[in-house]
Design an enzyme around this catalytic site. Structure first.
Site, PDB file in Angstrom:
ATOM      1  N   GLY A  76     -33.655  52.350  16.831  1.00  0.00           N
ATOM      2  CA  GLY A  76     -33.279  52.828  15.955  1.00  0.00           C
ATOM      3  C   GLY A  76     -31.800  53.566  16.020  1.00  0.00           C
TER       4      GLY A  76
ATOM      5  N   GLY B 163     -37.689  56.795  19.551  1.00  0.00           N
ATOM      6  CA  GLY B 163     -37.722  57.479  18.618  1.00  0.00           C
ATOM      7  C   GLY B 163     -38.656  57.062  17.705  1.00  0.00           C
ATOM      8  N   SER B 164     -38.796  57.847  16.423  1.00  0.00           N
ATOM      9  CA  SER B 164     -39.993  57.785  15.603  1.00  0.00           C
ATOM     10  C   SER B 164     -39.906  56.234  14.807  1.00  0.00           C
ATOM     11  CB  SER B 164     -39.653  58.885  14.552  1.00  0.00           C
ATOM     12  OG  SER B 164     -38.258  58.755  13.746  1.00  0.00           O
TER      13      SER B 164
ATOM     14  N   GLU C  55     -30.609  53.623  26.760  1.00  0.00           N
ATOM     15  CA  GLU C  55     -30.534  52.725  25.554  1.00  0.00           C
ATOM     16  C   GLU C  55     -29.408  52.011  25.558  1.00  0.00           C
ATOM     17  OE1 GLU C  55     -32.815  55.831  22.487  1.00  0.00           O
ATOM     18  OE2 GLU C  55     -30.439  55.716  22.600  1.00  0.00           O
TER      19      GLU C  55
ATOM     20  N   ASP D 213     -28.992  57.238  14.905  1.00  0.00           N
ATOM     21  CA  ASP D 213     -28.910  58.247  14.216  1.00  0.00           C
ATOM     22  C   ASP D 213     -27.872  58.054  13.017  1.00  0.00           C
ATOM     23  OD1 ASP D 213     -30.648  59.980  15.729  1.00  0.00           O
ATOM     24  OD2 ASP D 213     -29.118  59.717  17.272  1.00  0.00           O
TER      25      ASP D 213
ATOM     26  N   GLY E 232     -28.858  58.652  20.257  1.00  0.00           N
ATOM     27  CA  GLY E 232     -29.087  59.833  21.361  1.00  0.00           C
ATOM     28  C   GLY E 232     -29.531  61.179  20.977  1.00  0.00           C
ATOM     29  N   GLY E 233     -30.015  61.032  19.776  1.00  0.00           N
ATOM     30  CA  GLY E 233     -30.715  62.320  19.358  1.00  0.00           C
ATOM     31  C   GLY E 233     -32.169  62.511  19.892  1.00  0.00           C
TER      32      GLY E 233
END
Length: 229
Positions: free
Chosen positions: A86, A33-34, A107, A88, A99-100
């Site tokens: 990270g 993720g970001s 993960e 959500d 899980g986005g």
């Protein structure tokens, strides 16, 4: 600070947190993720201080390799000291929804292996009750409709994530309108549905530490100890 700056701040804080733990043979678990991407970028400054990494997605693995960090298959590793990823959503018990980015199964596997799970998130992810963010569920493709019907029985509104195939070759259902008052029980109930690979609740294996980025700085939150400990 804007959201992007908060993500950078918690990623930097995570590197500062784990840096004293790094040894020449250390393997670092890295999420997706970001926010995890920023962590990878900052971790690269110390790439000579540890052996390598295990990544929870192909995208993260490629980013690590671009920085010259060796990436190992989990089956070739017998120990992961820390896993950084990270979320959500996160609640005060450090239960998470993840899980986005559709990497929830890998993960969850890496988190299960790691001695310490460090979650990094900005303050927009902090909630008292999980469920505002749709809960991702990874499913075997042929079971998608069956699983969706069972999720409706649990009170959710599952939506097929069109055009998304996980690194494992599966589909994602995002479950809307599910207020999760007992995350551990909900996680178990969904995983019992035939055709589910796993779901994005990280409650049975919650984070050990949450580095939460706020405008005032990064707060370090620890998982509450069970009563009697």
């Amino acid at each position: 600070m804007n959201q992007d700056q908060l993500k950078q701040a918690v990623a930097r804080a995570a590197v500062d947190y784990i840096q004293p733990k790094l040894e020449s043979d250390s393997i670092v678990g890295v999420g997706t993720g970001s926010t995890a991407n920023y962590f990878i970028d900052y971790l690269a400054e110390y790439k000579g201080h540890f052996d390598g990494a295990v990544a929870s997605s192909e995208a993260s693995a490629e980013r690590l390799r671009q920085h010259g960090i060796p990436v190992y298959d989990l089956n070739a590793v017998d120990h992961i000291g820390v896993y950084v990823d990270g979320a959500d959503e996160a609640n005060p018990q450090l239960h998470l929804i993840k899980g986005g980015g559709a990497a929830l199964t890998r993960e969850k596997i890496v988190a299960a292996v790691a001695d310490e799970f460090i979650c990094i998130a900005d303050e927009s992810k902090w909630v008292e009750t999980l469920g505002n963010f749709p809960l991702p569920v990874e499913v075997i493709p042929m079971a998608r409709s069956h699983v969706a019907r069972e999720l409706v029985k649990l009170g959710g509104d599952p939506v097929y994530r069109q055009g998304v195939v996980t690194d494992n070759g599966n589909a994602i259902l995002d479950v809307h309108n599910l207020r999760i008052h007992d995350p551990e029980a909900t996680e178990m109930a969904i995983n019992q549905i035939v055709g589910v690979v796993t779901n994005g609740l990280f409650a049975q294996r919650a984070a050990d530490v949450l580095l939460l980025g706020r405008a005032s700085g990064v707060d370090t939150l620890h998982k509450p100890r069970p009563i009697g400990d």
